[in-house]
Design a protein around this motif. Structure first.
Motif, PDB file in Angstrom:
ATOM      1  N   PRO A  47      46.095  36.816  31.940  1.00 20.02           N
ATOM      2  CA  PRO A  47      45.197  37.912  32.349  1.00 20.02           C
ATOM      3  C   PRO A  47      43.735  37.510  32.501  1.00 20.02           C
ATOM      4  O   PRO A  47      43.023  38.074  33.317  1.00 20.02           O
ATOM      5  N   ALA A  48      43.278  36.518  31.750  1.00 16.27           N
ATOM      6  CA  ALA A  48      41.872  36.128  31.797  1.00 16.27           C
ATOM      7  C   ALA A  48      41.559  35.144  32.923  1.00 16.27           C
ATOM      8  O   ALA A  48      40.403  34.765  33.106  1.00 16.27           O
ATOM      9  N   LYS A  49      42.550  34.736  33.689  1.00 12.57           N
ATOM     10  CA  LYS A  49      42.338  33.807  34.808  1.00 12.57           C
ATOM     11  C   LYS A  49      41.344  34.427  35.780  1.00 12.57           C
ATOM     12  O   LYS A  49      41.439  35.598  36.137  1.00 12.57           O
ATOM     13  N   GLU A  50      40.384  33.636  36.214  1.00 13.36           N
ATOM     14  CA  GLU A  50      39.391  34.116  37.174  1.00 13.36           C
ATOM     15  C   GLU A  50      39.959  33.981  38.591  1.00 13.36           C
ATOM     16  O   GLU A  50      40.423  32.909  38.961  1.00 13.36           O
ATOM     17  N   VAL A  51      39.965  35.075  39.344  1.00 10.55           N
ATOM     18  CA  VAL A  51      40.399  35.020  40.736  1.00 10.55           C
ATOM     19  C   VAL A  51      39.164  35.012  41.636  1.00 10.55           C
ATOM     20  O   VAL A  51      38.140  35.597  41.303  1.00 10.55           O
ATOM     21  N   ARG A  52      39.305  34.334  42.743  1.00 13.83           N
ATOM     22  CA  ARG A  52      38.197  34.206  43.691  1.00 13.83           C
ATOM     23  C   ARG A  52      38.680  34.617  45.077  1.00 13.83           C
ATOM     24  O   ARG A  52      39.876  34.677  45.340  1.00 13.83           O
ATOM     25  N   ILE A  53      37.745  34.861  45.953  1.00  9.00           N
ATOM     26  CA  ILE A  53      38.083  35.205  47.332  1.00  9.00           C
ATOM     27  C   ILE A  53      38.859  34.035  47.939  1.00  9.00           C
ATOM     28  O   ILE A  53      38.475  32.880  47.790  1.00  9.00           O
ATOM     29  N   GLY A  54      39.969  34.350  48.581  1.00 13.57           N
ATOM     30  CA  GLY A  54      40.807  33.331  49.192  1.00 13.57           C
ATOM     31  C   GLY A  54      42.006  32.931  48.358  1.00 13.57           C
ATOM     32  O   GLY A  54      42.922  32.290  48.862  1.00 13.57           O
ATOM     33  N   ASP A  55      42.025  33.297  47.069  1.00 11.05           N
ATOM     34  CA  ASP A  55      43.192  32.996  46.233  1.00 11.05           C
ATOM     35  C   ASP A  55      44.396  33.782  46.743  1.00 11.05           C
ATOM     36  O   ASP A  55      44.269  34.913  47.218  1.00 11.05           O
ATOM     37  N   VAL A  56      45.570  33.187  46.611  1.00 11.17           N
ATOM     38  CA  VAL A  56      46.812  33.851  47.013  1.00 11.17           C
ATOM     39  C   VAL A  56      47.561  34.245  45.743  1.00 11.17           C
ATOM     40  O   VAL A  56      47.852  33.397  44.897  1.00 11.17           O
ATOM     41  N   LEU A  57      47.842  35.534  45.618  1.00 14.41           N
ATOM     42  CA  LEU A  57      48.551  36.053  44.452  1.00 14.41           C
ATOM     43  C   LEU A  57      49.974  36.420  44.849  1.00 14.41           C
ATOM     44  O   LEU A  57      50.203  36.958  45.924  1.00 14.41           O
ATOM     45  N   GLU A  69      46.459  37.924  49.713  1.00 15.74           N
ATOM     46  CA  GLU A  69      45.262  37.082  49.654  1.00 15.74           C
ATOM     47  C   GLU A  69      44.101  37.956  49.209  1.00 15.74           C
ATOM     48  O   GLU A  69      43.887  39.053  49.729  1.00 15.74           O
ATOM     49  N   VAL A  70      43.332  37.446  48.247  1.00 13.77           N
ATOM     50  CA  VAL A  70      42.192  38.183  47.708  1.00 13.77           C
ATOM     51  C   VAL A  70      41.063  38.162  48.735  1.00 13.77           C
ATOM     52  O   VAL A  70      40.672  37.104  49.224  1.00 13.77           O
ATOM     53  N   ARG A  71      40.544  39.342  49.078  1.00 19.76           N
ATOM     54  CA  ARG A  71      39.446  39.468  50.041  1.00 19.76           C
ATOM     55  C   ARG A  71      38.121  39.847  49.400  1.00 19.76           C
ATOM     56  O   ARG A  71      37.066  39.528  49.913  1.00 19.76           O
ATOM     57  N   GLN A  72      38.177  40.594  48.286  1.00 16.38           N
ATOM     58  CA  GLN A  72      36.954  41.018  47.593  1.00 16.38           C
ATOM     59  C   GLN A  72      37.175  40.928  46.094  1.00 16.38           C
ATOM     60  O   GLN A  72      38.272  41.155  45.613  1.00 16.38           O
ATOM     61  N   VAL A  73      36.121  40.611  45.365  1.00 17.34           N
ATOM     62  CA  VAL A  73      36.155  40.598  43.900  1.00 17.34           C
ATOM     63  C   VAL A  73      34.885  41.249  43.383  1.00 17.34           C
ATOM     64  O   VAL A  73      33.943  41.498  44.136  1.00 17.34           O
ATOM     65  N   GLY A  74      34.869  41.502  42.081  1.00 19.63           N
ATOM     66  CA  GLY A  74      33.667  42.019  41.450  1.00 19.63           C
ATOM     67  C   GLY A  74      33.473  43.517  41.598  1.00 19.63           C
ATOM     68  O   GLY A  74      32.413  44.027  41.281  1.00 19.63           O
ATOM     69  N   LEU A  75      34.502  44.221  42.063  1.00 20.69           N
ATOM     70  CA  LEU A  75      34.377  45.666  42.248  1.00 20.69           C
ATOM     71  C   LEU A  75      35.083  46.410  41.126  1.00 20.69           C
ATOM     72  O   LEU A  75      36.039  45.915  40.550  1.00 20.69           O
ATOM     73  N   GLN A  76      34.590  47.596  40.855  1.00 19.11           N
ATOM     74  CA  GLN A  76      35.267  48.478  39.914  1.00 19.11           C
ATOM     75  C   GLN A  76      36.398  49.204  40.641  1.00 19.11           C
ATOM     76  O   GLN A  76      36.487  49.165  41.860  1.00 19.11           O
ATOM     77  N   TYR A  87      42.345  43.253  49.408  1.00 22.40           N
ATOM     78  CA  TYR A  87      43.364  42.222  49.603  1.00 22.40           C
ATOM     79  C   TYR A  87      43.998  42.371  50.979  1.00 22.40           C
ATOM     80  O   TYR A  87      43.840  43.389  51.649  1.00 22.40           O
ATOM     81  N   LEU A  88      44.711  41.331  51.382  1.00 23.69           N
ATOM     82  CA  LEU A  88      45.444  41.338  52.642  1.00 23.69           C
ATOM     83  C   LEU A  88      46.812  40.743  52.371  1.00 23.69           C
ATOM     84  O   LEU A  88      46.920  39.625  51.855  1.00 23.69           O
ATOM     85  N   GLU A  89      47.854  41.503  52.677  1.00 17.82           N
ATOM     86  CA  GLU A  89      49.210  41.007  52.467  1.00 17.82           C
ATOM     87  C   GLU A  89      49.538  39.968  53.524  1.00 17.82           C
ATOM     88  O   GLU A  89      49.224  40.140  54.701  1.00 17.82           O
ATOM     89  N   THR A  90      50.174  38.871  53.110  1.00 17.58           N
ATOM     90  CA  THR A  90      50.526  37.824  54.062  1.00 17.58           C
ATOM     91  C   THR A  90      51.623  38.324  54.996  1.00 17.58           C
ATOM     92  O   THR A  90      52.384  39.222  54.652  1.00 17.58           O
ATOM     93  N   GLU A  91      51.689  37.735  56.160  1.00 11.96           N
ATOM     94  CA  GLU A  91      52.675  38.150  57.167  1.00 11.96           C
ATOM     95  C   GLU A  91      54.106  37.935  56.670  1.00 11.96           C
ATOM     96  O   GLU A  91      54.967  38.783  56.870  1.00 11.96           O
ATOM     97  N   ASP A  92      54.366  36.805  56.019  1.00 12.21           N
ATOM     98  CA  ASP A  92      55.703  36.534  55.489  1.00 12.21           C
ATOM     99  C   ASP A  92      56.112  37.582  54.463  1.00 12.21           C
ATOM    100  O   ASP A  92      57.247  38.056  54.450  1.00 12.21           O
ATOM    101  N   SER A  93      55.181  37.952  53.601  1.00  7.55           N
ATOM    102  CA  SER A  93      55.457  38.954  52.576  1.00  7.55           C
ATOM    103  C   SER A  93      55.750  40.308  53.207  1.00  7.55           C
ATOM    104  O   SER A  93      56.676  41.011  52.796  1.00  7.55           O
ATOM    105  N   ARG A  94      54.977  40.672  54.207  1.00  6.68           N
ATOM    106  CA  ARG A  94      55.178  41.961  54.872  1.00  6.68           C
ATOM    107  C   ARG A  94      56.550  42.014  55.549  1.00  6.68           C
ATOM    108  O   ARG A  94      57.280  42.994  55.414  1.00  6.68           O
ATOM    109  N   LEU A  95      56.923  40.939  56.242  1.00  6.33           N
ATOM    110  CA  LEU A  95      58.221  40.904  56.915  1.00  6.33           C
ATOM    111  C   LEU A  95      59.371  40.945  55.911  1.00  6.33           C
ATOM    112  O   LEU A  95      60.362  41.649  56.131  1.00  6.33           O
TER     113      LEU A  95
END
Length: 135
Positions: A47-57, A69-76, A87-95
């Motif tokens: 849970p404490a792992k830092e995520v950054r823009i561009g990381d794939v979850l 894919e993470v698009r924004q961070v630091g928001l409430q 975030y943006l869902e990858t095309e493979d995941s969506r299909l």
């Protein structure tokens, strides 16, 4: 020694999952991370792992896996439409998700339509099927 706060380019994974509305509470997000159901860039994440823009979850929900894919961070935590912009869902995941939904629609689980205990007729049919398979 005083630790510096996380930079605005990163955010704790459990907090990000909660803010992006993947889980209702941070505690649920942390529990899913601890169970290994959330991966960051292909590796199980705490849970404490830092995520950054561009990381794939990769997030495992009840019946499906989502890869985003993470698009924004630091928001409430925000409203659902604003949270979807984080975030943006990858095309493979969506299909894959659409394919699984179509399969569930075409062949619903047999137990989904049953309620309560089997009737006498149901028990006899089950016994006949079992007898045929054992022969």
């Amino acid at each position: 020694m005083h630790e510096s706060p996380a930079s605005p380019e990163s955010q704790r994974l459990d907090k990000w999952l909660w803010a992006a509305r993947w889980f209702k509470t941070r505690a649920l997000a942390a529990a899913q991370c601890d169970r290994g159901r959330v991966q960051v860039n292909g590796h199980p994440a705490k849970p404490a792992k830092e995520v950054r823009i561009g990381d794939v979850l990769r997030i495992e929900l009840e019946r499906e896996r989502r890869e985003i894919e993470v698009r924004q961070v630091g928001l409430q935590r925000q409203s659902a439409p604003l949270a979807q912009g984080m975030y943006l869902e990858t095309e493979d995941s969506r299909l894959a998700r659409e394919r699984q939904a179509e399969l569930r629609r075409l062949s619903p689980e047999p137990q989904a339509s049953r309620q309560g205990r089997p009737s006498k007729l149901d028990r006899r049919e089950l016994q006949r099927m079992l007898d045929r398979t054992l022969d």
